[in-house]
Scaffold this motif. Structure first.
Motif, short mmCIF file in Angstrom:
data_model
loop_
_atom_site.label_atom_id
_atom_site.label_comp_id
_atom_site.label_asym_id
_atom_site.label_seq_id
_atom_site.Cartn_x
_atom_site.Cartn_y
_atom_site.Cartn_z
N ASP A 159 10.74 41.94 28.23
CA ASP A 159 10.76 40.44 28.08
C ASP A 159 10.27 39.97 29.66
N SER A 160 10.69 40.58 30.76
CA SER A 160 10.04 40.24 31.82
C SER A 160 8.52 40.45 31.96
N ARG A 161 8.22 41.85 31.49
CA ARG A 161 6.73 42.05 31.60
C ARG A 161 5.95 40.92 30.68
N TYR A 162 6.45 40.40 29.59
CA TYR A 162 5.68 39.28 28.82
C TYR A 162 5.46 38.15 29.50
N PHE A 163 6.58 37.80 30.25
CA PHE A 163 6.74 36.37 30.88
C PHE A 163 6.03 36.45 32.22
N ARG A 164 6.10 37.55 33.09
CA ARG A 164 5.80 37.58 34.35
C ARG A 164 4.37 38.14 34.80
N THR A 165 3.71 38.59 33.72
CA THR A 165 2.40 39.33 33.77
C THR A 165 1.21 38.75 32.89
N ARG A 166 0.02 39.07 33.74
CA ARG A 166 -1.03 38.82 32.68
C ARG A 166 -1.94 40.05 32.93
N VAL A 167 -2.09 40.76 31.91
CA VAL A 167 -2.64 42.21 31.98
C VAL A 167 -3.84 42.29 30.81
N PHE A 168 -5.03 42.77 31.32
CA PHE A 168 -6.13 43.06 30.42
C PHE A 168 -6.63 44.47 30.94
N SER A 169 -7.49 44.98 30.07
CA SER A 169 -7.98 46.31 30.31
C SER A 169 -8.51 46.64 31.77
N GLU A 170 -8.89 45.87 32.55
CA GLU A 170 -9.33 45.92 33.87
C GLU A 170 -8.75 45.33 35.08
N ALA A 171 -7.67 44.53 34.64
CA ALA A 171 -6.99 43.91 35.66
C ALA A 171 -5.70 43.25 35.31
N ALA A 172 -4.77 42.82 36.33
CA ALA A 172 -3.44 42.58 36.07
C ALA A 172 -2.95 41.69 37.19
N ILE A 173 -1.99 40.59 36.78
CA ILE A 173 -1.67 39.71 37.64
C ILE A 173 0.01 39.76 37.44
N LEU A 174 0.67 39.83 38.57
CA LEU A 174 2.43 40.12 38.59
C LEU A 174 2.70 38.70 39.24
N ASP A 175 3.66 37.74 38.54
CA ASP A 175 4.21 36.71 39.28
C ASP A 175 3.28 35.71 39.80
N GLU A 176 1.91 35.76 39.31
CA GLU A 176 1.01 34.68 39.74
C GLU A 176 0.70 35.12 41.45
N ARG A 177 1.10 36.15 41.96
CA ARG A 177 0.87 36.38 43.31
C ARG A 177 0.48 37.82 43.64
N ARG A 178 0.54 38.43 42.83
CA ARG A 178 0.15 40.00 43.04
C ARG A 178 -0.92 40.49 42.10
N TYR A 179 -2.08 41.08 42.69
CA TYR A 179 -3.15 41.20 41.83
C TYR A 179 -3.60 42.76 41.99
N PHE A 180 -4.11 43.18 40.82
CA PHE A 180 -4.38 44.81 40.40
C PHE A 180 -5.56 44.78 39.79
N LEU A 181 -6.36 45.86 40.19
CA LEU A 181 -7.45 46.32 39.57
C LEU A 181 -7.32 47.58 38.77
N ARG A 182 -7.94 47.88 37.80
CA ARG A 182 -8.05 49.37 37.22
C ARG A 182 -8.96 50.17 37.94
N ALA A 183 -9.03 51.31 38.41
CA ALA A 183 -9.98 52.04 39.01
C ALA A 183 -9.76 53.51 38.48
N ALA A 184 -10.93 54.59 39.05
CA ALA A 184 -10.84 55.87 38.73
C ALA A 184 -10.63 56.63 40.17
N LEU A 185 -9.61 57.54 40.32
CA LEU A 185 -9.51 58.31 41.39
C LEU A 185 -9.97 59.75 41.04
#
Length: 160
Positions: A21-47
């Motif tokens: 439930d929290s994941r549904y309401f607190r995040t926006r995720v697509f294959s290359e990026a994600a946002i948590l709580d409209e204040r933390r930002y993530f990018l997908r990458a290869a290490l």
């Protein structure tokens, strides 16, 4: 026995740890990026971690970046201009098995016109050492054992 040479993390650690439930309401995720709580930002990458046989082990990871860099990357991604971007500073948003010191390591994302950004470890630790020096086939076997278990033991437990 065939050894796996890549694995992708489904979400950043702080999103993965949320209940459904929290994941549904607190995040926006697509294959290359994600946002948590409209204040933390993530990018997908290869290490990439070199292996002594000349190949690489590839970790599909998430890295936390600034909102400005996140938005700039997504704009370039849509316009197919990621190869023209300068490197992006961030930190690793996954704790990788066998690398207990990996979560929150400082990284540099090198935009790539042909795929996800490549991660260069900046912070110190075992993962940085392995990325610079490479790993042996024995360490790859150990990593596979941690990630996927021992197939022979599983096969024995399945037999009647």
């Amino acid at each position: 026995m065939e050894l796996y040479r890549d694995i992708s993390m489904s979400f950043p650690e702080d999103i993965w740890s949320l209940d459904v439930d929290s994941r549904y309401f607190r995040t926006r995720v697509f294959s290359e990026a994600a946002i948590l709580d409209e204040r933390r930002y993530f990018l997908r990458a290869a290490l990439f971690v070199p292996i002594e046989d000349g190949s690489d082990f590839v970790w599909g990871v998430w890295c936390e970046v600034s909102q400005k860099d996140h938005d700039r990357y997504l704009k370039a991604y849509v316009e197919e201009k990621t190869g023209e971007m300068a490197p992006i500073s961030g930190q690793l948003a996954n704790e990788l098995p066998c690398y207990e010191d990996s979560l929150n390591l400082r990284v540099k994302l090198i935009p790539n016109p042909f795929g996800r950004p490549k991660v260069q470890i900046i912070g110190d630790g075992t993962l940085k050492d392995d990325q610079l020096k490479g790993i042996s086939l024995k360490k790859l076997e150990e990593l596979n054992s941690v990630l996927f278990g021992d197939d022979e033991e599983e096969a024995e437990s399945i037999e009647p």
